[in-house]
Design a protein around this motif. Structure first.
Motif, short mmCIF file in Angstrom:
data_model
loop_
_atom_site.label_atom_id
_atom_site.label_comp_id
_atom_site.label_asym_id
_atom_site.label_seq_id
_atom_site.Cartn_x
_atom_site.Cartn_y
_atom_site.Cartn_z
N TRP A 500 0.83 -1.21 0.00
CA TRP A 500 0.00 0.00 0.00
C TRP A 500 0.86 1.26 0.00
O TRP A 500 0.68 2.15 -0.83
N ALA A 503 2.60 1.84 -3.39
CA ALA A 503 1.73 2.39 -4.43
C ALA A 503 1.38 3.84 -4.10
O ALA A 503 1.33 4.70 -4.99
N ALA B 118 -1.03 3.81 -9.71
CA ALA B 118 -0.76 3.91 -8.28
C ALA B 118 -2.04 3.66 -7.48
O ALA B 118 -2.03 2.95 -6.46
N GLY B 121 -2.80 0.19 -7.25
CA GLY B 121 -1.95 -0.45 -6.24
C GLY B 121 -2.48 -0.27 -4.83
O GLY B 121 -2.52 -1.23 -4.05
N THR B 122 -2.92 0.94 -4.48
CA THR B 122 -3.40 1.13 -3.10
C THR B 122 -4.73 0.40 -2.89
O THR B 122 -4.92 -0.24 -1.86
N ALA B 125 -4.05 -3.29 -2.58
CA ALA B 125 -3.44 -3.61 -1.29
C ALA B 125 -4.50 -3.58 -0.19
O ALA B 125 -4.51 -4.42 0.71
#
Ligand SMILES: Cc1cc2nc3c(=O)[nH]c(=O)nc-3n(C[C@H](O)[C@H](O)[C@H](O)COP(=O)(O)OP(=O)(O)OC[C@H]3O[C@@H](n4cnc5c(N)ncnc54)[C@H](O)[C@@H]3O)c2cc1C
Lengths: 662, 319
Positions: A500, A503, B118, B121-122, B125
């Protein structure tokens, strides 16, 4: 009656690679037999690259080979005029002179020389047997240094030619030219051309290389045409001696460097630059690596071979490590080189170096550069090596040219500033010793930083319209996406708890750069760089189990170091010196990387160049800003109690700020 | 080369939720990225990938909120790729609007793509380690596919196996991910999940081959005909035809510096004469067959029918 020689190592092929292997083995006290016949080719001049010179100097061979130093390389990529490659020192010497000198060094070190062809050595009961002339040789180790024709990698094979000319006005520089493609057809192969001044005024040697089938006469003719175009120095060139032709073999892949128990060195291992034909630096370095691997395992050829392969793979990335797509990736590299020829962006400059220049000597890492006590170096060094190994192996199969970026051109000490160092030091700060997973994460951070440079630098200008790929823009997007995606994958696989934050960091970088280039946006120039170094420091601290105060201190340290980095770049650029990012002042200003225009609105590279007052004002600004950031970083470190961590970080930021040392 | 989705069913509740989720996520993005993403989301995309994901999840029981979030993730991957593809291809329009880079410039468009990746990605996750791992693997494959796609430009000798590798990396991989995530959310057993993943991968290949055929089709819907050929991106029909192009007429025409979409009728007939379209249609049929065979391994019933319908709507009518 045949004579018999019992030795530790038989080296077949007495060219540069063979002679150096024999010399180095003899120096380690091993009985080395250097067997090989002369190939009977006419003598010709060779360019010794900086890396080759460095290697020869380390052997004490420079005096023996009597090289003439030439400290200027004019690089001509595509149609554009030449520009000078910074900090490249080369030399020239005759091939015969070089080989004879190296053989003398081998003999002086105690190696035995056997002239003659060696055919089919055989291994019986762990011992190699071969015969040459009237002598039979037995040895536990066998090194093959027989040159390019012995390799079997058709996808990476071509032709090299060289010929002396007179009537040429080339005096103080070497010219290296890579012409632009003539068509959009990817099947077209580049011809790379070089010219070096001869010992007599008005003479030079012209060389050319091409992958794939080629005709020597046609190749040299093309070479002269390419050089004479737009360059009057070559207008009156006339052949002044025979042409020399040889096989170009660029098929290096680490796993093919040991074949059936034989260690392959130099051209035999396919260690030649497919663009420039440069092979001597590789011959020197691979010979030293092979000799040392054998010296480390004199009684165990298997272990020597494994050691050799491992060290080679850490030192070199081949251009064609997998045959699939090799031709297309080579063609991509050529198009990108030519399309970005005049390009001032950091990534383009790095790509030029990585593709055209040989790698430096390996084993040099940030640990060598920063003034650190030996125990700290012993701690940091292996970590950085492990990090490099992961980073390189993550991308080398799919995109070897990118992997070269990671290890090429690492000779200049100032280039070894890398985010893995603050990451490591921050890990230490919590007191927990970094483990293997951390090296993987460090590799991800370094891959991402490289990818970020593609995205966060200014974009190249669009190519002229037409039916073509816009290689400069396309390669920027491709390289950025590829590197960031690989980095994210490494993180998810090795440290999912960081996914996390990782990113989020990439998103922050994108947002900061986007705000920076937005005319309405408000973002200080240094913020992107601050974020680049803040993340490794913060994440290192968190993973290392540091206290909240220490984590905060390390974040601040990373931020200030990033600002300091940018201002140090500005100082170098304003002074006209080479910057760490390889970007010159006009590029920094027009790409909105620099903070100088924020304080001196409307400033441009031209204005600064023509106005000493403005220059000194800009320099003052940058130096002051760098000092301020340095001081702030040191203040932040006062809250880092771990002595080794704090020492490394002080050394790191001092190195960052070295261009504006107090 | 980027694919467009053909007209499909009217948006249902799920796709509306995914759209809302995308808009919500976009709120976290800075301008001008936010605006670019909003425009793309508002455009006539059909959310094929989220729907595929949800259909796979319906083989089990999934948390509806997570499904929506996952749907947004796979769509966002697609949008991020579109942003970057359009920069590379210099496409002028996207989903009926000017392409992002023409509106805000190359660098902002590139950063917008990065910002979306990005965000992927968060979000991934946040949705768990398994999701993050699968998503990052797919994004890495897509980036490799993007590389393959650029470096084969104008390659009239591009081998078919390389073409299939390209199609698998750049198109089928994301379809595959949708099925993988859907199966995982629906807590399908390994047998079902395996079949779904194979279905997704084969469907993606079929989809791309047929999309490449559309670039030639005089009455094709969707993107302007001939764009890929103008860019030097030759798909299955063309590559097959080039294999039979002993006189070299087709290759010469395709590599001509003055080539434009006006040459398309001639390209079409040369390809037709050399059997390219038929061969490509056979190839697509093979892969479609594989996709349906994978479905056969799944229990009959509503969820399976839903996938069959989805696949049928997705694949343009076969010649
Ligand atoms: C025309 C030309 C110009 C070049 N210019 C440059 C340059 O400017 N700069 C540069 O860096 N590189 C240049 N190169 C490349 C460079 O010469 C090679 O990379 C370098 O010589 C490699 O050294 P080596 O010892 O591996 O192989 P080689 O130099 O090829 O030596 C191999 C030796 O082994 C011998 N041999 C082969 N088989 C047997 C056998 N069975 N038994 C015994 N002996 C055998 C051969 O006769 C030869 O003497 C050039 C090459 C050519 C052909």
């Amino acid at each position: 009656m045949t004579a018999h020689l019992a030795a530790d190592v038989l080296i077949v092929g007495a060219g540069p690679a063979g002679a150096i292997t024999a010399a180095e083995l003899a120096r380690h006290g091993l009985r080395a037999v250097l067997a090989g016949e002369d190939d009977g080719k006419a003598d010709h001049d060779l360019v010794l690259s900086g890396a080759a010179l460095h290697g020869l100097a380390s052997l004490g061979a420079l005096e023996e080979v009597d090289a003439r130093v030439i400290d200027n390389v004019e690089l001509r990529l595509g149609q554009g005029g030449g520009h000078v490659l910074p900090e490249t020192v080369n030399a020239v010497c005759g091939r015969r002179h070089l080989v004879d000198g190296l053989r003398r060094i081998a003999a002086a070190a105690g190696a035995t020389r056997l002239p003659g062809l060696v055919t089919d050595p055989v291994r019986r009961d762990g011992v190699w047997h071969a015969s040459t002339g009237g002598t039979t040789v037995s040895a536990r180790h066998l090194v093959v240094a027989t040159g390019a024709p012995s390799a079997g990698t058709p996808h990476a094979t071509g032709l090299l030619c060289a010929r002396p000319y007179s009537g040429v006005g080339l005096i103080t520089s070497i010219v290296l030219a890579l012409p632009a493609p003539r068509t959009i057809d990817p099947a077209e192969r580049p011809t790379c051309v070089w010219a070096v001044p001869g010992a007599q005024p008005g003479t030079c040697t012209i060389g050319a290389s091409r992958l794939g089938p080629a005709d020597p006469d046609e190749l040299l003719e093309t070479a002269l045409t390419v050089l004479a175009e737009e360059d009057p120095r070559f207008a009156g060139a006339l052949p002044a001696g025979p042409a020399v032709t040889g096989v170009l073999n660029s098929g290096f892949a680490p796993e093919h460097s040991v074949h059936d128990g034989r260690l392959l060195v130099g051209d035999a291992a396919g260690l030649v630059n497919p663009f420039t034909g440069e092979g001597l630096s590789y011959a020197v370095q691979s010979a030293l690596l092979a000799a040392r691997a054998i010296a480390d395992h004199p009684d165990d050829p298997g272990a020597a071979g494994r050691t050799y392969t491992r060290r080679l793979s850490a030192t070199f990335v081949g251009y064609f490590e997998t045959a699939t797509h090799a031709a297309r990736r080579y063609h991509l590299a050529w198009r990108v080189l030519v399309a970005t020829a005049g390009d001032e962006r950091p990534v383009s400059a790095k790509v030029r170096r990585a593709v055209l220049m040989p790698e430096g000597f390996s084993g040099l890492t940030a640990a060598d550069l920063m003034p650190l006590p030996a125990p700290d170096v012993a701690l940091l060094g292996p970590f950085l090596l492990a990090c490099d190994e992961v980073a390189v192996s993550t991308v080398r199969k799919e995109w070897p040219f990118i992997a070269r970026l990671l290890i090429a051109g690492e000779q200049a000490p100032h280039q070894r500033l890398r985010p893995a160092v603050p990451f490591f030091a921050a890990l230490l700060a919590g007191g927990r010793p970094p483990d293997a997973t951390s090296a993987t994460l460090a590799a991800a951070i370094e891959l991402a930083t490289l990818g970020a440079l593609a995205f966060l630098g200014p974009m190249p200008p669009r190519a002229a319209p037409g039916r073509r790929v816009d290689w400069a823009v396309a390669s920027t997007v491709l390289a950025g996406d590829f590197l960031l995606a690989q980095a994210s994958r490494l993180v998810a696989a090795s440290a999912p708890e960081v996914s996390w934050s990782f990113a989020d960091w990439l998103g922050e970088l994108a947002a900061l750069r986007s705000a920076r280039i937005d005319p309405a946006g408000r973002s200080r120039a240094g913020e992107v760089f601050a974020a680049l170094l803040e993340f490794p420091s913060r994440i290192g601290a968190q993973l290392g189990g540091a206290s909240p105060e220490t984590i905060r201190a390390l974040r601040d340290f990373g931020n200030h170091s990033g600002h300091a980095f940018l201002h140090a770049e500005e100082v170098l650029a304003v002074r006209g010196e080479r910057t760490r990012l390889d970007v010159a002042l006009p590029g920094m200003l027009s790409g909105r990387l620099s903070a100088i225009p924020d304080a001196l609105p409307g400033i441009t590279g031209d204005l600064l160049a023509g106005d000493p007052d403005a220059r000194s004002k800009a320099l003052d600004l940058a130096v002051t800003a760098c000092h301020d950031a340095h001081r702030a970083a040191l203040t932040a470190l006062e809250d880092v109690t771990h002595p080794v961590s704090a020492r490394m970080l002080r050394s790191f930021v001092a190195t960052v700020c070295a261009p504006c040392a107090w | 080369m980027t694919t467009t989705t053909p007209a499909a069913a009217p948006p249902d509740a799920f796709t509306a939720q995914v759209n809302d989720r995308l808009l919500l996520l976009a709120d976290d993005l800075p301008e001008p990225v936010r605006g670019l993403v909003r425009t793309l989301v508002a455009g006539p995309g059909k959310l094929v990938r989220p729907r595929l994901l949800a259909a796979c999840a319906s083989f089990g029981t999934a948390d509806p909120d997570r499904l929506v979030r996952l749907g947004a993730v796979v769509e966002l991957i697609h949008l991020a790729s579109l942003l970057h593809d359009d920069v590379i291809d210099e496409a002028q329009t996207r989903r009926g609007a000017p392409a992002a880079h023409t509106a805000v410039g190359t660098e902002q468009a590139m950063l917008a793509g990065l910002a979306c990746f990005a965000l992927v990605g968060t979000e991934a996750a946040d949705l768990g380690e398994g999701v993050a791992g699968a998503v990052s693997t797919t994004v890495a494959k897509l980036a490799y596919g993007e590389l393959l796609d650029v470096e084969r430009a104008f390659d009239t000798a591009f081998p078919l196996p390389a073409y299939l590798e390209l199609v698998q990396s750049k198109t089928a991989e994301l379809f595959r991910l949708c099925c993988l995530l859907g199966a995982a959310e629906g807590r399908c057993g390994p047998g079902e999940a395996g079949a779904l993943v194979r279905f997704g991968a084969a469907l993606g290949v079929t989809f791309q081959i047929l999309d490449d055929c559309l670039d030639l089709s005089p009455n094709g819907a969707g993107k302007p005909v001939g764009t890929d050929h103008a860019l030097g991106l030759f798909g299955a029909p063309t590559l097959y035809a080039l294999r039979a192009d002993s006189g070299g007429e087709l290759a010469t025409l395709l590599l001509s510096p003055s080539f434009s979409t006006h040459d398309l009728p001639e390209v079409y007939s040369l390809i037709q004469d050399r059997g390219g379209l038929d061969a490509a249609a056979r190839l697509a049929a093979d892969w479609h067959e594989q996709a349906l065979a994978a479905l056969e391994e799944l229990p009959a019933g509503g969820p399976r029918d839903r996938l069959v319908t989805l696949a049928a709507a997705l694949l343009p009518a076969r010649r």
